[in-house]
Write an enzyme that holds these catalytic residues in place. Sequence first.
Site, PDB file in Angstrom:
ATOM      1  N   GLY A  22      48.717  29.880 -24.807  1.00  0.00           N
ATOM      2  CA  GLY A  22      49.940  29.117 -24.606  1.00  0.00           C
ATOM      3  C   GLY A  22      49.789  27.615 -24.535  1.00  0.00           C
ATOM      4  O   GLY A  22      50.592  26.869 -25.102  1.00  0.00           O
ATOM      5  N   GLU A  33      47.559  23.747 -18.539  1.00  0.00           N
ATOM      6  CA  GLU A  33      48.272  25.032 -18.581  1.00  0.00           C
ATOM      7  C   GLU A  33      49.684  24.852 -19.139  1.00  0.00           C
ATOM      8  O   GLU A  33      50.279  23.787 -19.015  1.00  0.00           O
ATOM      9  CB  GLU A  33      48.369  25.623 -17.163  1.00  0.00           C
ATOM     10  CG  GLU A  33      47.507  26.846 -16.948  1.00  0.00           C
ATOM     11  CD  GLU A  33      47.917  28.083 -17.742  1.00  0.00           C
ATOM     12  OE1 GLU A  33      48.467  27.966 -18.854  1.00  0.00           O
ATOM     13  OE2 GLU A  33      47.678  29.190 -17.240  1.00  0.00           O
ATOM     14  N   ASP A  59      53.326  29.893 -12.663  1.00  0.00           N
ATOM     15  CA  ASP A  59      54.361  30.762 -12.127  1.00  0.00           C
ATOM     16  C   ASP A  59      53.965  31.133 -10.693  1.00  0.00           C
ATOM     17  O   ASP A  59      54.201  30.375  -9.772  1.00  0.00           O
ATOM     18  CB  ASP A  59      54.468  31.991 -13.045  1.00  0.00           C
ATOM     19  CG  ASP A  59      55.669  32.857 -12.736  1.00  0.00           C
ATOM     20  OD1 ASP A  59      56.742  32.301 -12.481  1.00  0.00           O
ATOM     21  OD2 ASP A  59      55.537  34.094 -12.770  1.00  0.00           O
ATOM     22  N   PHE A  65      62.750  33.490 -17.701  1.00  0.00           N
ATOM     23  CA  PHE A  65      61.644  33.618 -18.649  1.00  0.00           C
ATOM     24  C   PHE A  65      61.914  32.722 -19.846  1.00  0.00           C
ATOM     25  O   PHE A  65      62.992  32.771 -20.431  1.00  0.00           O
ATOM     26  CB  PHE A  65      61.483  35.079 -19.085  1.00  0.00           C
ATOM     27  CG  PHE A  65      60.250  35.311 -19.902  1.00  0.00           C
ATOM     28  CD1 PHE A  65      59.034  35.572 -19.284  1.00  0.00           C
ATOM     29  CD2 PHE A  65      60.306  35.252 -21.285  1.00  0.00           C
ATOM     30  CE1 PHE A  65      57.881  35.761 -20.032  1.00  0.00           C
ATOM     31  CE2 PHE A  65      59.148  35.439 -22.048  1.00  0.00           C
ATOM     32  CZ  PHE A  65      57.941  35.698 -21.418  1.00  0.00           C
ATOM     33  N   VAL A  66      60.927  31.906 -20.191  1.00  0.00           N
ATOM     34  CA  VAL A  66      61.132  30.940 -21.265  1.00  0.00           C
ATOM     35  C   VAL A  66      60.143  31.141 -22.412  1.00  0.00           C
ATOM     36  O   VAL A  66      59.056  31.691 -22.222  1.00  0.00           O
ATOM     37  CB  VAL A  66      61.031  29.485 -20.744  1.00  0.00           C
ATOM     38  CG1 VAL A  66      62.180  29.157 -19.816  1.00  0.00           C
ATOM     39  CG2 VAL A  66      59.680  29.235 -20.067  1.00  0.00           C
ATOM     40  N   ASP A 113      55.116  32.383 -25.283  1.00  0.00           N
ATOM     41  CA  ASP A 113      55.504  33.493 -26.138  1.00  0.00           C
ATOM     42  C   ASP A 113      56.274  34.577 -25.405  1.00  0.00           C
ATOM     43  O   ASP A 113      56.249  34.680 -24.181  1.00  0.00           O
ATOM     44  CB  ASP A 113      54.252  34.145 -26.742  1.00  0.00           C
ATOM     45  CG  ASP A 113      53.488  34.969 -25.709  1.00  0.00           C
ATOM     46  OD1 ASP A 113      53.089  34.401 -24.674  1.00  0.00           O
ATOM     47  OD2 ASP A 113      53.320  36.194 -25.922  1.00  0.00           O
ATOM     48  N   ARG A 149      56.098  31.089 -30.120  1.00  0.00           N
ATOM     49  CA  ARG A 149      55.248  29.978 -29.710  1.00  0.00           C
ATOM     50  C   ARG A 149      55.535  28.733 -30.547  1.00  0.00           C
ATOM     51  O   ARG A 149      55.365  27.605 -30.096  1.00  0.00           O
ATOM     52  CB  ARG A 149      53.763  30.341 -29.882  1.00  0.00           C
ATOM     53  CG  ARG A 149      53.261  31.436 -28.960  1.00  0.00           C
ATOM     54  CD  ARG A 149      51.735  31.487 -29.040  1.00  0.00           C
ATOM     55  NE  ARG A 149      51.186  32.711 -28.499  1.00  0.00           N
ATOM     56  CZ  ARG A 149      50.891  32.916 -27.205  1.00  0.00           C
ATOM     57  NH1 ARG A 149      51.128  31.965 -26.334  1.00  0.00           N
ATOM     58  NH2 ARG A 149      50.373  34.051 -26.795  1.00  0.00           N
TER      59      ARG A 149
END
Length: 183
Positions: free
Chosen positions: A47, A102, A106, A155-156, A162, A168
């Site tokens: 990510g 990062e 979360d 949630f994004v 992803d 992505r």
Amino acid sequence: MPYDPLEDLAEVLIPADRILHRVIELGAEISRDYDGKDLVLAGVLRGASFFLTDLARAISLPIAVDFISISSYGPATKASGVVSIRKDLDESVGGRDLLLVEDIVDTGLTLSYLLQILRARQPASLQVCALLDRKVRRIIDLPIAYRGFEIPERFVVGYGLDYNQRYRNLPCIGVLKPELMIG
Ligand code: IMP
Ligand code: MG
């Protein structure tokens, strides 16, 4: 008509131009703070790779770029944040200034475990740069030295993040249409 993944979004939370503007600001801040240091930017695959490459270009210092890939041991241990290293850093970081990059923090479980592993290698300094911070979900408190945006409990996807390995490549960060998310 070619398929446009943007059409799968219910909402754009952070448009592309705002992301890039913020990345430039973070790069300037990091350039000031690490002047004269031996900075190693270490991105967490996969990510953070999108964020890291833009960030690296916004830093006006000699830097090394590296990546680390981790995997959780499985659902049972996922809550403990225990991870295994799938691909380690190539750089030795002892005595150097390590900045872990990062995409999103979360619960903080993954990152705190990763920090523990990296701290044992005795870098001169160890800090975190996270594009997104979903603070309301934090279980383990950890210091984020550089933060792009704080986001709500949703949630994004996009800009490296992803859903089942897709989205992505979106230039922005958004929320998927609910009918596209299973479970
Ligand atoms: P944590 O251990 O709960 O902090 O997990 C953070 C990791 O979960 C991130 O590195 C992401 O890979 C993934 N993740 C958490 N939230 C999202 C999201 O909203 N979209 C995509 N991936 C996410
Ligand atoms: Mg990740």
